[in-house]
Write a protein that holds these residues in place. Structure first.
Motif, PDB file in Angstrom:
ATOM      1  N   GLU A 145       0.817  -1.205   0.000  1.00  0.00           N
ATOM      2  CA  GLU A 145       0.000   0.000   0.000  1.00  0.00           C
ATOM      3  C   GLU A 145       0.854   1.260   0.000  1.00  0.00           C
ATOM      4  N   SER A 146       1.996   1.207   0.657  1.00  0.00           N
ATOM      5  CA  SER A 146       2.820   2.401   0.749  1.00  0.00           C
ATOM      6  C   SER A 146       3.982   2.401  -0.228  1.00  0.00           C
ATOM      7  N   SER A 147       4.145   1.336  -1.003  1.00  0.00           N
ATOM      8  CA  SER A 147       5.273   1.291  -1.927  1.00  0.00           C
ATOM      9  C   SER A 147       4.964   2.126  -3.161  1.00  0.00           C
ATOM     10  N   ILE A 148       6.016   2.721  -3.687  1.00  0.00           N
ATOM     11  CA  ILE A 148       5.907   3.557  -4.875  1.00  0.00           C
ATOM     12  C   ILE A 148       6.749   2.901  -5.947  1.00  0.00           C
ATOM     13  N   SER A 149       6.178   2.713  -7.117  1.00  0.00           N
ATOM     14  CA  SER A 149       6.947   2.145  -8.212  1.00  0.00           C
ATOM     15  C   SER A 149       6.672   2.951  -9.475  1.00  0.00           C
ATOM     16  N   PHE A 150       7.613   2.851 -10.382  1.00  0.00           N
ATOM     17  CA  PHE A 150       7.440   3.494 -11.679  1.00  0.00           C
ATOM     18  C   PHE A 150       8.154   2.645 -12.716  1.00  0.00           C
ATOM     19  N   PRO A 151       7.776   2.783 -13.983  1.00  0.00           N
ATOM     20  CA  PRO A 151       8.436   1.995 -15.024  1.00  0.00           C
ATOM     21  C   PRO A 151       9.885   2.462 -15.206  1.00  0.00           C
ATOM     22  N   TYR A 152      10.828   1.650 -14.744  1.00  0.00           N
ATOM     23  CA  TYR A 152      12.237   2.047 -14.750  1.00  0.00           C
ATOM     24  C   TYR A 152      12.794   2.142 -16.166  1.00  0.00           C
ATOM     25  N   GLY A 153      12.084   1.572 -17.134  1.00  0.00           N
ATOM     26  CA  GLY A 153      12.496   1.716 -18.525  1.00  0.00           C
ATOM     27  C   GLY A 153      12.553   3.168 -18.956  1.00  0.00           C
ATOM     28  N   VAL A 154      11.728   4.006 -18.343  1.00  0.00           N
ATOM     29  CA  VAL A 154      11.764   5.445 -18.638  1.00  0.00           C
ATOM     30  C   VAL A 154      13.134   6.020 -18.286  1.00  0.00           C
ATOM     31  N   ALA A 155      13.641   5.676 -17.112  1.00  0.00           N
ATOM     32  CA  ALA A 155      14.961   6.152 -16.693  1.00  0.00           C
ATOM     33  C   ALA A 155      16.059   5.576 -17.579  1.00  0.00           C
ATOM     34  N   ILE A 156      15.918   4.311 -17.972  1.00  0.00           N
ATOM     35  CA  ILE A 156      16.924   3.691 -18.844  1.00  0.00           C
ATOM     36  C   ILE A 156      16.968   4.398 -20.191  1.00  0.00           C
ATOM     37  N   VAL A 157      15.807   4.667 -20.754  1.00  0.00           N
ATOM     38  CA  VAL A 157      15.748   5.352 -22.052  1.00  0.00           C
ATOM     39  C   VAL A 157      16.332   6.753 -21.943  1.00  0.00           C
ATOM     40  N   LEU A 158      15.932   7.507 -20.926  1.00  0.00           N
ATOM     41  CA  LEU A 158      16.446   8.869 -20.776  1.00  0.00           C
ATOM     42  C   LEU A 158      17.951   8.869 -20.502  1.00  0.00           C
ATOM     43  N   GLY A 159      18.422   7.942 -19.676  1.00  0.00           N
ATOM     44  CA  GLY A 159      19.853   7.848 -19.389  1.00  0.00           C
ATOM     45  C   GLY A 159      20.662   7.488 -20.618  1.00  0.00           C
ATOM     46  N   THR A 160      20.126   6.594 -21.426  1.00  0.00           N
ATOM     47  CA  THR A 160      20.821   6.199 -22.656  1.00  0.00           C
ATOM     48  C   THR A 160      20.833   7.343 -23.660  1.00  0.00           C
ATOM     49  N   LEU A 161      19.729   8.054 -23.762  1.00  0.00           N
ATOM     50  CA  LEU A 161      19.707   9.210 -24.669  1.00  0.00           C
ATOM     51  C   LEU A 161      20.662  10.304 -24.205  1.00  0.00           C
ATOM     52  N   CYS A 162      20.781  10.499 -22.895  1.00  0.00           N
ATOM     53  CA  CYS A 162      21.762  11.462 -22.374  1.00  0.00           C
ATOM     54  C   CYS A 162      23.178  11.057 -22.767  1.00  0.00           C
ATOM     55  N   THR A 163      23.478   9.765 -22.669  1.00  0.00           N
ATOM     56  CA  THR A 163      24.799   9.283 -23.054  1.00  0.00           C
ATOM     57  C   THR A 163      25.021   9.472 -24.540  1.00  0.00           C
ATOM     58  N   LEU A 164      23.991   9.241 -25.329  1.00  0.00           N
ATOM     59  CA  LEU A 164      24.089   9.403 -26.772  1.00  0.00           C
ATOM     60  C   LEU A 164      24.352  10.849 -27.147  1.00  0.00           C
ATOM     61  N   VAL A 165      23.714  11.780 -26.442  1.00  0.00           N
ATOM     62  CA  VAL A 165      23.865  13.208 -26.746  1.00  0.00           C
ATOM     63  C   VAL A 165      25.142  13.789 -26.133  1.00  0.00           C
ATOM     64  N   TRP A 166      25.390  13.503 -24.857  1.00  0.00           N
ATOM     65  CA  TRP A 166      26.496  14.149 -24.152  1.00  0.00           C
ATOM     66  C   TRP A 166      27.725  13.294 -23.970  1.00  0.00           C
ATOM     67  N   GLY A 167      27.591  11.998 -24.202  1.00  0.00           N
ATOM     68  CA  GLY A 167      28.730  11.113 -23.989  1.00  0.00           C
ATOM     69  C   GLY A 167      28.957  10.856 -22.520  1.00  0.00           C
ATOM     70  N   GLY A 168      30.178  10.476 -22.188  1.00  0.00           N
ATOM     71  CA  GLY A 168      30.526  10.181 -20.791  1.00  0.00           C
ATOM     72  C   GLY A 168      30.522  11.419 -19.933  1.00  0.00           C
ATOM     73  N   LEU A 169      30.402  11.193 -18.640  1.00  0.00           N
ATOM     74  CA  LEU A 169      30.347  12.294 -17.688  1.00  0.00           C
ATOM     75  C   LEU A 169      31.623  13.014 -17.707  1.00  0.00           C
TER      76      LEU A 169
END
Length: 169
Positions: A145-169
């Motif tokens: 009841e108190s757990s919060i979840s979200f589709p982690y694929g969203v973070a994976i897609v955004l993180g991968t696109l960030c790497t594609l655009v900006w490269g490594g940190l």
């Protein structure tokens, strides 16, 4: 160029299915894996196989522990492994870093939105003040009841696109 097209196509389909159905489909990740290995073997021979293999194993290993602990689904792990096979070890590692940062921000925003942040802080300080030893159980409690979840694929897609655009940190 074909690699980038396959990557973006796989990411967009995975984003859509993860948001809509909370699933990342094998019909996306497995063909991406097969294409990755075949493409890199075709272009670089055995070195290409090693390139894809190391990327695959890196992507797999980065998310296997959260999967085993129940923090994410198998589709997320397979998607990260497919990204690694397609783009290589360094790329998938930086994607993972961006993904973790973006996932953390999304989780924090969801906690704040559901007013769970205040309750978590109050519970934490109560346990510290009264020296209760159940801090671990407070953090690891699996209350549906108190757990919060979200589709982690969203973070994976955004993180991968960030790497594609900006490269490594």
């Amino acid at each position: 160029m074909i690699i980038i097209i396959v990557l973006i196509l796989s990411l967009l389909i995975s984003l859509y299915t993860d948001i809509k159905n909370r699933k990342i489909l094998n019909t996306v990740t497995f063909p991406t894996l097969i294409f990755s290995f075949l493409y890199h073997i075709w272009t670089n021979g055995f070195d290409g196989f090693l390139f894809s293999g190391k990327g695959f194993l890196t992507g797999l290993c980065l998310l296997i522990i959260p999967y085993i602990l129940g923090g994410m689904g198998a589709g997320d792990v397979k998607l990260m492994a497919a990204i690694g096979a397609l783009m290589g070890t360094s790329f998938v590692f930086y994607s993972f870093i961006y993904t973790a940062l973006i996932g953390g921000v999304i989780a924090l925003l969801l906690i704040i939105k559901t007013n769970g942040f205040r309750n978590t802080i109050k519970s934490f300080f109560f346990n510290v003040v009264f020296l209760r030893s159940n801090l671990g159980s407070m953090i690891l409690a699996k209350n549906k009841e108190s757990s919060i979840s979200f589709p982690y694929g969203v973070a994976i897609v955004l993180g991968t696109l960030c790497t594609l655009v900006w490269g490594g940190l």
